[in-house]
Design a protein around this motif. Structure first.
Motif, PDB file in Angstrom:
ATOM      1  N   THR A 199       0.831  -1.208   0.000  1.00  0.00           N
ATOM      2  CA  THR A 199       0.000   0.000   0.000  1.00  0.00           C
ATOM      3  C   THR A 199       0.861   1.251   0.000  1.00  0.00           C
ATOM      4  OG1 THR A 199      -1.789  -1.154   1.163  1.00  0.00           O
ATOM      5  CG2 THR A 199      -1.814   1.253   1.216  1.00  0.00           C
ATOM      6  N   ALA A 200       1.896   1.251   0.811  1.00  0.00           N
ATOM      7  CA  ALA A 200       2.788   2.414   0.885  1.00  0.00           C
ATOM      8  C   ALA A 200       3.474   2.668  -0.451  1.00  0.00           C
ATOM      9  CB  ALA A 200       3.826   2.207   1.979  1.00  0.00           C
ATOM     10  N   LEU A 211       2.264   2.276  -3.282  1.00  0.00           N
ATOM     11  CA  LEU A 211       1.294   2.770  -4.266  1.00  0.00           C
ATOM     12  C   LEU A 211       0.764   4.153  -3.933  1.00  0.00           C
ATOM     13  CD1 LEU A 211      -0.772  -0.501  -4.888  1.00  0.00           C
ATOM     14  CD2 LEU A 211       1.183   0.381  -6.180  1.00  0.00           C
ATOM     15  N   ASP A 212       1.304   4.776  -2.918  1.00  0.00           N
ATOM     16  CA  ASP A 212       0.843   6.110  -2.547  1.00  0.00           C
ATOM     17  C   ASP A 212       1.060   7.100  -3.700  1.00  0.00           C
ATOM     18  OD1 ASP A 212      -0.107   8.173  -0.791  1.00  0.00           O
ATOM     19  OD2 ASP A 212       1.970   8.812  -0.534  1.00  0.00           O
ATOM     20  N   GLY A 213      -0.001   7.765  -4.124  1.00  0.00           N
ATOM     21  CA  GLY A 213       0.106   8.741  -5.196  1.00  0.00           C
ATOM     22  C   GLY A 213       0.075   8.168  -6.592  1.00  0.00           C
ATOM     23  N   GLU A 273      -6.754   0.393  -1.162  1.00  0.00           N
ATOM     24  CA  GLU A 273      -6.392   1.086   0.074  1.00  0.00           C
ATOM     25  C   GLU A 273      -5.652   2.390  -0.225  1.00  0.00           C
ATOM     26  OE1 GLU A 273      -6.298   1.587   4.227  1.00  0.00           O
ATOM     27  OE2 GLU A 273      -7.386   0.118   2.985  1.00  0.00           O
ATOM     28  N   ALA A 274      -4.843   2.386  -1.286  1.00  0.00           N
ATOM     29  CA  ALA A 274      -4.053   3.575  -1.637  1.00  0.00           C
ATOM     30  C   ALA A 274      -4.834   4.570  -2.490  1.00  0.00           C
ATOM     31  CB  ALA A 274      -2.783   3.148  -2.372  1.00  0.00           C
ATOM     32  N   GLY A 275      -6.070   4.233  -2.856  1.00  0.00           N
ATOM     33  CA  GLY A 275      -6.878   5.149  -3.657  1.00  0.00           C
ATOM     34  C   GLY A 275      -6.496   5.195  -5.119  1.00  0.00           C
ATOM     35  N   VAL A 276      -5.934   4.106  -5.647  1.00  0.00           N
ATOM     36  CA  VAL A 276      -5.541   4.042  -7.056  1.00  0.00           C
ATOM     37  C   VAL A 276      -6.794   4.043  -7.937  1.00  0.00           C
ATOM     38  CG1 VAL A 276      -4.386   2.623  -8.808  1.00  0.00           C
ATOM     39  CG2 VAL A 276      -3.400   2.836  -6.521  1.00  0.00           C
TER      40      VAL A 276
END
Length: 321
Positions: free
Chosen positions: A77-78, A80-82, A110-113
């Motif tokens: 998840t981290a 994939l941030d942004g 979770e990362a909002g992709v």
């Protein structure tokens, strides 16, 4: 760019951030390059401790590597941030295609992709029979998992890779000057090069608007009879058509090969390729329509690919023989 040097909307650089899983593989590396060619920022998700040599060329071209630990979802998840889109280009069995991709799609949510592109890049499995093709069954199973996730998912369907005609696919046999077929010599077979597959995948990942659940892109559709004619014209000698039997014969060959290969955990054993050929020659895996017109890509037809292969001196007379 147009004549004034300005970037055109159809082909100009796009700055979306895309994460690619499986970037160290052949198709994954091509997808990374296709994304970079289109101005994307590319993160390559790699196993912690992976050999950096496998992605060194992509790093040289401008991609970055992001180590992740797949057993720790927070790590994924981290990473994939942004990120705007996630592309999977993995090959494997259930532990990869179903289990690891499930970790990836959950992390993307979770990362909002915005968009997820699973590792399909295959024939049209929406009309194939369950239990007939292990490779397809795994992708079908994961599709159900992805469709339950709150993320836009787009599968890219391309038929078979044209590149396989010059290697492991036993249809084109230069040494014997023949084209082998099952069931029907006039059944259209869909082929798309790996480079064209990478290009359309990059276009899907970077598209700013909605995309359909399935994008169907075909480089060329040819029959076994067409392949014999094309190969003969390129080689300057006739190629003959040779029937290997009908669907029952091919199915019996698959069962026999599976019995011999019971202990193998290979991703692509010989019987897996036979299952793929069965879906192609019965027409069940044929793409029912094409979305080619939606993308600024001039597809490479089979004749052009084979001529380039011959000209480059890559032909091995034992290939496919």
């Amino acid at each position: 760019m147009d004549e004034s040097g300005q970037t055109t909307p159809e082909t100009g650089p796009r700055t979306g951030a895309v994460a690619v899983a499986g970037a160290a593989g052949d198709l994954g590396g091509r997808i990374v390059r296709a994304l970079l060619d289109r101005g994307a920022t590319v993160r390559m998700l790699v196993d912690a401790g992976a050999d950096p040599a496998r992605t060194a060329e992509s790093v040289r071209l401008g991609a970055t590597t992001v180590p992740v630990t797949w057993a720790e979802p927070a790590s994924v998840t981290a990473a994939l941030d942004g990120v705007d889109a996630v592309v999977s280009a993995w090959n494997g069995l259930r532990d990869v295609i179903v289990d690891r991709q499930s970790v990836l799609v959950d992390a993307a949510v979770e990362a909002g992709v915005r968009r997820f592109v699973p590792s399909d890049y295959c024939l049209d499995w929406t009309r194939t029979h369950r239990g007939d093709n292990r490779n397809i069954d795994l992708r079908r199973e994961f599709a159900g998992r992805a469709d339950r996730a709150s993320i836009a998912t787009t599968s890219v369907l391309v038929g078979a890779f044209t590149d396989l005609l010059t290697g492991p696919m036993p249809v084109l046999q230069p040494r014997l000057r023949r084209v082998l077929y099952w069931v029907d010599a006039d059944q259209p077979l869909d082929f798309t090069t790996r480079d064209d597959t990478a290009a359309v995948t990059a276009e899907v990942a970077l598209h700013p608007g909605d995309q359909p659940r399935f994008v169907r892109f075909v480089g060329d559709s040819v029959t076994a009879r067409d392949l014999a004619r094309i190969s003969g014209e390129i080689a300057g000698v006739p190629y003959r058509l040779s029937s290997a039997g009908g669907v029952r014969t091919l199915s019996a060959m698959i069962v026999a090969a599976q019995r011999v290969d019971r202990a193998s955990d290979a991703v692509f054993p010989a019987w897996q390729g036979m299952q793929y050929l069965r879906d192609m020659f019965t027409g069940r895996g044929t793409l029912q329509h094409r979305d080619n017109a939606e993308f600024p890509i001039e597809p490479t037809d089979v004749a052009t690919f084979l001529r380039s292969w011959e000209k480059a001196g890559d032909r091995d007379d034992d290939a496919g023989g």
